[in-house]
Design an enzyme around this catalytic site. Structure first.
Site, short mmCIF file in Angstrom:
data_model
loop_
_atom_site.label_atom_id
_atom_site.label_comp_id
_atom_site.label_asym_id
_atom_site.label_seq_id
_atom_site.Cartn_x
_atom_site.Cartn_y
_atom_site.Cartn_z
N HIS A 18 0.81 -1.22 0.00
CA HIS A 18 0.00 0.00 0.00
C HIS A 18 0.84 1.27 0.00
CE1 HIS A 18 -2.85 -3.11 0.91
NE2 HIS A 18 -2.23 -3.35 2.05
N CYS A 19 1.96 1.23 -0.68
CA CYS A 19 2.88 2.38 -0.75
C CYS A 19 3.42 2.79 0.62
CB CYS A 19 2.22 3.59 -1.42
SG CYS A 19 1.87 3.33 -3.16
#
Lengths: 402, 310
Positions: free
Chosen positions: A360-361
């Site tokens: 998720h970055c």
């Protein structure tokens, strides 16, 4: 009280089916769905007045200028800011890069972040460490993933900029922004809030928070992709040197000199995404009509149900606070040693349930804890209990093979 | 491993469908990464695995769990099976091209290209107490004297021997191809009538006599017997008229037929044919190699030309 018949009618995707099953979209933290009103507002621009704003004085140009002003006013009202304090960007990432490259950060200046920052609020500072020699410190969360206030108080002294994610896209936890900002200001630090995940889900009052800078994205709050907002207190914006300049940022120019416009124009170089900005204004109106109380109520209800159900499996580990009420509309979970990509792919294949898997970055958080990845359910007001039940029903089957 | 299988399967499906073309491209990328010793990070493996597991999961949790757990093993097994089956398909195609049967020369058994086995069908002959077992590999021209049978193009490099019967459907099917082959390739050609059906047994003697008395004109007569409606040759009654039509001297032919030497000669011919251990008609020998049943023309031609197209 939410009117689901109207909502279903407003979001075309909710009526679509794949393989005779409805689509269950649980990935709103990445990208929200768009209501018909937003799409129509954008189409209206392209069909009826596809001209330039702020430049052309003909009737179409005037109309676009008026619409853009209307959108800016809507955004300002949305976060209780002044119109001149709203800079349109492409997304939150661009807003953070604008700040990182425009703020007068020098060698030795300290930037403080949390340990759950999106890459967008981490990499710009890492680049400045190499470029300008700034320093970067991290406030590590408590074991229960809650913001560590004591640690923050220790680290905030001498900090130039506190740059923190308001609501984490990793676990949905929200930091106590008001208190953080107060302490930062007492220590002479400026504060930036990454509101990409908070602005779509809760009422933000920048005056009340007294935050100096803030950025959020349109595409996570029913708006079009490629739209975002950077907020700054007007007096601070005036001090910032824009890092991207050119058309529409200057009052005049000669062969040797120019005079910059004031905020927000000086930050909006080149032709803007007018259709997108108009769509964003429409998205804000839609959100205001729905009401944040209703949004929160629905998210909490669904989050509680899903949390309770998946918690029945001991091998499932939920990232973030155990209390679902503290995790907005996000349930991020993993199983030790298991690649969660497969879970999401099977959910999609079996029941058209769309959730996200990966880091998720927030790679830094996962790498630090040596966790491979997680599956993330992210809810919004257009999701229903029936959908949550289908998700759980399918998940109960999948868990048996993991 | 699944990406290799997927590449082959989707490449074939991709010929007909754009969706599968995209998947084939993804699989190719994955295979390329694997062969260059890099991890397949396209997510393709997971995607295919998940699709398969999801389908199984809808039917049986147990099966899905086993498949999920031993996916790599299954992938290898499928790959080996696919390589093996591909080998057999290619071999089958090769055999079909060369011999008209997927299973090899004169081999019966299912062949997808010739599902009804038309290329191997024969009119069976009844030999009481055969000396050797009725098997393809036992059919031979070794020690068979063909000198008394009608022969043409003597001295040619290649030799074709057709053993057939006038009334038999499969010989009639092969006959035009053999004539074409002989004409085009100018081969040494011997024809032998084997009386597989009783109603046309008498034609062995008539053929013998026509060839003995009229030599090369036999071939026109032979062509006629293979192309005329079978009813016309069922009985001797029609034969005089046929011989007359060919302007053969019927009396002369009858004298020949009544000659005891003719009976002996035809008996001798039959003995020689039985020495080939043939079990059905048509049986064609090309340069000594037996082709049992009516093969496609290319099979005969390839045997003469001795080259392979693919």
């Amino acid at each position: 009280m939410l009117n689901y018949e109207k909502i279903k009618n407003d979001f075309p995707l909710l009526s679509k089916q794949i393989n005779d099953k409805k689509i269950i979209y649980f990935d709103s933290s990445c990208m929200s769905l768009k209501p018909r009103q937003v799409i129509e507002a954008m189409n209206e621009y392209y069909f009826e007045f596809p001209a330039c704003a702020g430049r052309s004085s003909h009737r179409l140009g005037e109309l676009v200028t008026k619409k853009i002003k209307g959108a800016r006013q809507a955004v300002a009202r949305f976060i209780n800011a002044d119109e001149q304090e709203i800079v349109f960007t492409r997304n939150t990432t661009e807003g953070i890069n604008l700040l990182a490259n425009s703020l007068d950060l020098r060698n030795g200046d300290l930037v403080l972040t949390t340990d759950k920052e999106h890459n967008s609020n981490l990499i710009p500072w890492q680049v400045l460490i190499k470029k300008k020699g700034i320093r970067h410190e991290i406030v590590k969360s408590n074991d229960d993933s809650v913001f560590n206030f004591e640690k923050y108080k220790e680290l905030v002294r001498g900090v130039k900029l506190v740059s923190m994610v308001h609501t984490s896209n990793l676990d949905g936890a929200t930091i106590p922004a008001k208190e953080i900002i107060k302490i930062a200001h007492e220590n002479g630090a400026l504060v930036f809030l990454d509101a990409a995940q908070s602005a779509p889900h809760k009422k933000i009052d920048v005056r009340d928070l007294d935050v100096d800078f803030m950025a959020f994205s349109g595409h996570k709050m029913l708006g079009p992709t490629g739209t975002g907002v950077f907020y700054g207190k007007y007096n601070l914006l005036e001090k910032l040197e824009p890092f991207m300049v050119g058309g529409d940022t200057v009052e005049y120019s000669t062969y040797t000199d120019h005079k910059m416009l004031q905020s927000p124009e000086k930050f909006e170089a080149g032709l803007q995404d007018y259709a997108g900005i108009i769509g964003l204004g429409e998205a804000i109106k839609y959100l205001e009509a729905i009401g944040f109380d209703n949004i929160r109520e629905q998210e909490l209800k669904l989050n509680r149900y899903i949390t309770e159900e998946i918690s029945k499996f001991p091998k499932i580990k939920i990232i973030g606070p155990s209390d679902s009420a503290l995790r907005s509309g996000i349930i991020s979970f993993y199983i030790d040693g298991t690649d969660m990509h497969q879970t999401t792919l099977i959910l999609d294949e079996m029941s058209n349930v769309m959730i996200r898997s990966g880091q998720h970055c927030v790679h830094s958080w996962f790498n630090d804890r040596k966790i491979k990845n997680s599956a993330r359910v992210s809810l919004y007001f257009y999701n229903t209990m029936d959908e949550a039940k289908i998700f759980i029903e399918t998940f109960n089957k999948i868990i048996k093979i993991l | 491993m699944i990406c290799i299988i997927a590449l082959i399967v989707f490449s074939i499906l991709g010929i007909f469908s754009a969706t599968h073309r995209v998947l084939a491209k993804e699989a190719l990328d994955c295979v390329f990464r694997r062969v260059t010793l890099r991890p397949c990070n396209t997510g393709f493996n997971e995607k295919i695995k998940s699709q398969l597991v999801a389908r199984l999961l809808n039917r049986s949790v147990f099966a899905a769990r086993i498949f999920n757990k031993y996916f790599e093993v299954f992938s290898w097994a499928f790959l080996i099976l696919m390589v093996a089956s591909t080998f057999w398909v290619v071999k089958g195609g090769y055999n079909y091209y060369l011999y008209g049967s997927c299973n090899g020369l004169n081999q019966s058994g299912f062949c997808a290209f010739d599902p009804k086995g038309e290329n191997n069908k024969v009119t069976e002959i009844n030999v009481q107490c055969p000396e050797v077992e009725k098997k393809e590999e036992n059919v031979t021209l070794d020690n068979v004297d063909l000198s008394s049978f009608p022969t043409k193009n003597i001295g040619s490099k290649n030799t074709v021997v057709l053993i057939g019967c006038y009334e038999c459907d499969y010989t009639r099917k092969a006959y035009p191809d053999i004539q074409k082959l002989v004409k085009e390739q100018k081969t040494n050609y011997t024809f032998a009538h084997y009386p597989a059906k009783e109603t046309t047994n008498y034609l062995s003697e008539i053929g013998y006599c026509v060839y003995k008395e009229y030599g090369e004109r036999f071939w026109q007569f032979n062509d006629y017997l293979f192309t005329v409606d079978k009813v016309a040759i069922y009985g001797k009654d029609y034969m005089e008229r046929i011989l007359d039509n060919f302007e053969f001297d019927v009396n002369k032919i009858n004298q020949c037929l009544n000659n005891s030497e003719t009976v002996d000669a035809v008996e001798y011919q039959l003995e020689q044919l039985q020495k080939t251990h043939l079990y059905g008609t048509p049986t064609v020998f090309i340069n000594g190699k037996a082709f049992v049943g009516p093969k496609p023309y290319r099979v005969y031609r390839t045997e003469i030309k001795k080259f392979i197209i693919f």
